[in-house]
Design a protein around this motif. Sequence first.
Motif, PDB file in Angstrom:
ATOM      1  N   ASN A   1      53.243 -93.467  43.525  1.00  0.00           N
ATOM      2  CA  ASN A   1      52.659 -94.071  44.729  1.00  0.00           C
ATOM      3  C   ASN A   1      53.687 -94.709  45.655  1.00  0.00           C
ATOM      4  O   ASN A   1      53.330 -95.487  46.534  1.00  0.00           O
TER       5      ASN A   1
ATOM      6  N   ASN B   1      55.354 -93.464  48.074  1.00  0.00           N
ATOM      7  CA  ASN B   1      55.124 -93.106  49.476  1.00  0.00           C
ATOM      8  C   ASN B   1      53.995 -93.941  50.068  1.00  0.00           C
ATOM      9  O   ASN B   1      54.039 -94.345  51.235  1.00  0.00           O
TER      10      ASN B   1
ATOM     11  N   ILE C   1      55.707 -85.395  52.525  1.00  0.00           N
ATOM     12  CA  ILE C   1      54.325 -84.906  52.529  1.00  0.00           C
ATOM     13  C   ILE C   1      54.411 -83.420  52.837  1.00  0.00           C
ATOM     14  O   ILE C   1      54.717 -83.027  53.966  1.00  0.00           O
TER      15      ILE C   1
ATOM     16  N   ARG D   1      56.226 -87.612  46.150  1.00  0.00           N
ATOM     17  CA  ARG D   1      55.890 -86.485  47.022  1.00  0.00           C
ATOM     18  C   ARG D   1      54.377 -86.253  47.056  1.00  0.00           C
ATOM     19  O   ARG D   1      53.706 -86.299  46.024  1.00  0.00           O
ATOM     20  N   VAL D   2      53.851 -85.996  48.241  1.00  0.00           N
ATOM     21  CA  VAL D   2      52.422 -85.704  48.392  1.00  0.00           C
ATOM     22  C   VAL D   2      52.281 -84.187  48.447  1.00  0.00           C
ATOM     23  O   VAL D   2      52.743 -83.536  49.392  1.00  0.00           O
TER      24      VAL D   2
ATOM     25  N   LEU E   1      50.167 -86.416  43.466  1.00  0.00           N
ATOM     26  CA  LEU E   1      51.313 -87.203  43.920  1.00  0.00           C
ATOM     27  C   LEU E   1      52.465 -87.063  42.931  1.00  0.00           C
ATOM     28  O   LEU E   1      52.273 -87.156  41.730  1.00  0.00           O
TER      29      LEU E   1
ATOM     30  N   GLU F   1      47.297 -87.786  54.938  1.00  0.00           N
ATOM     31  CA  GLU F   1      47.300 -87.197  53.600  1.00  0.00           C
ATOM     32  C   GLU F   1      47.492 -88.249  52.493  1.00  0.00           C
ATOM     33  O   GLU F   1      47.196 -87.990  51.326  1.00  0.00           O
ATOM     34  N   LEU F   2      47.968 -89.442  52.875  1.00  0.00           N
ATOM     35  CA  LEU F   2      48.196 -90.484  51.872  1.00  0.00           C
ATOM     36  C   LEU F   2      46.867 -91.077  51.429  1.00  0.00           C
ATOM     37  O   LEU F   2      46.009 -91.404  52.264  1.00  0.00           O
TER      38      LEU F   2
END
Length: 458
Positions: free
Chosen positions: A135, A137, A168, A189-190, A196, A454-455
């Motif tokens: 998490n 990001n 992302i 990284r997403v 994740l 996207e998060l």
Amino acid sequence: MKTTKLLLAALCSLLLAIPALAQNMPKAKEFRIERGMSPQARACIECHKTESPGLFSDWAASRHASANITCIDCHQAEEHDKDVSKAHYKQYERSDTQWGVGEFKTPVAAVVTPKDCSRCHPDEVKQYSVSKHANTNVIVWKIDPWMKLGMNNQIERATGCYTCHGTILKADADGNLDPTTWPNVGVGRVNLDGSLGSCTSCHTRHRFSVMEARKPEACGQCHLGPDHPQIEIYMESKHGDIYTAFGDQYNWTAAPGTWTPGVDYRGPTCASCHMSGAGSVMTTHDVTERLSWELQAPLTVRPQDFAALPAKTDWKVEREKMQEICKQCHSKAWTDGHYAKMDGAVENYNEVYFKPAKKMLDELYAKGLLDKTRFFDERLEVEYYELWHHEGRRARMGTAMMAPDYAWWHGFYECKHRYNGFMEEAEKLLSTGQKAHRADPFPGSGGDTTRPPELPDM
């Protein structure tokens, strides 16, 4: 004639010796493709053996290969997945004629995600998914002024921040990955499937070695430098000194869950304290576990009080876990004494340095002497930031990991100078009522300040 006879005799002796020599010569190492593999799996292996031999040899030496886990087991995707590479179908068309594997088209994705790994490693992925690693990001987009206020630009983020924190990922309609987001193995990284992180941050492709992830250098890829020099701190500590002296004797390849202090290794690494099991403590891929302080935060708080990502843990329980790890090699008195010093260092940093500096910063904002719309464009904002983000972290982390030079000379000693400089200039602004100078334009700013949709919200 005599010379000729001698040469012929020597040649005959050599020819007679060749079979014996051949028996003692090492055989060329080959990877044998088992009959149990599918045609698709064989096609992948034969192609990559030719096209990317380094990748193939890494995989062939891995535990995956010995367990008959092949490219297709990790990379196969569903036809409708966003990251399926349509261009890769051409490779299968080629394999049809070259290796005689029959007519087929198997959807393949370049990116293997934690969701893919969870098919075989469900517990590890579940633990990782709630960690600060996965998490990170999410965290930076909540609290980091470089991102939220656009104080660095896209190329600075891509070459620096995103390398460790993760991009992302984006792909076009043909499954071609956007080069501004790929390649990337950042821990947060997403991925296009919504998961994740990247397991290959620590277990690099295509060996996926547990040995590599257990060594401190794996963590040192990201945990280094002025703001969180954990690898430097570790190497200065007694633990790092023991690793340097005896690390070549450690049993790095012990099976997961069996790596035992005093049996497989003499002194701990990052992994053995924060992730590996020992005594009654189970192995975990959640690095947030076993923490009783959030040492990287501006104000040191308990992990469940860290607003950007509150831990779903009880710090007292987690402290007991870490102390159990310590007590595999240390006495209770030694362990309790260390924690008493760490708690004292936390209180010293919070009360003597951070809280007074934060109070002064808030007063300057309230009186309009500093501009709050941006950050880093006024020198006092940088001084305040580096007080907690650089020197303050080094003081706390150096104490926690038993590195006296980082606790003092790189830590509290530098805190004093940074604090004094900050307060001197702040008091000057208050006494004159003059606004601080703003760097306008601020160099290298202009990054997108929109939080990526996207998060996940957490």
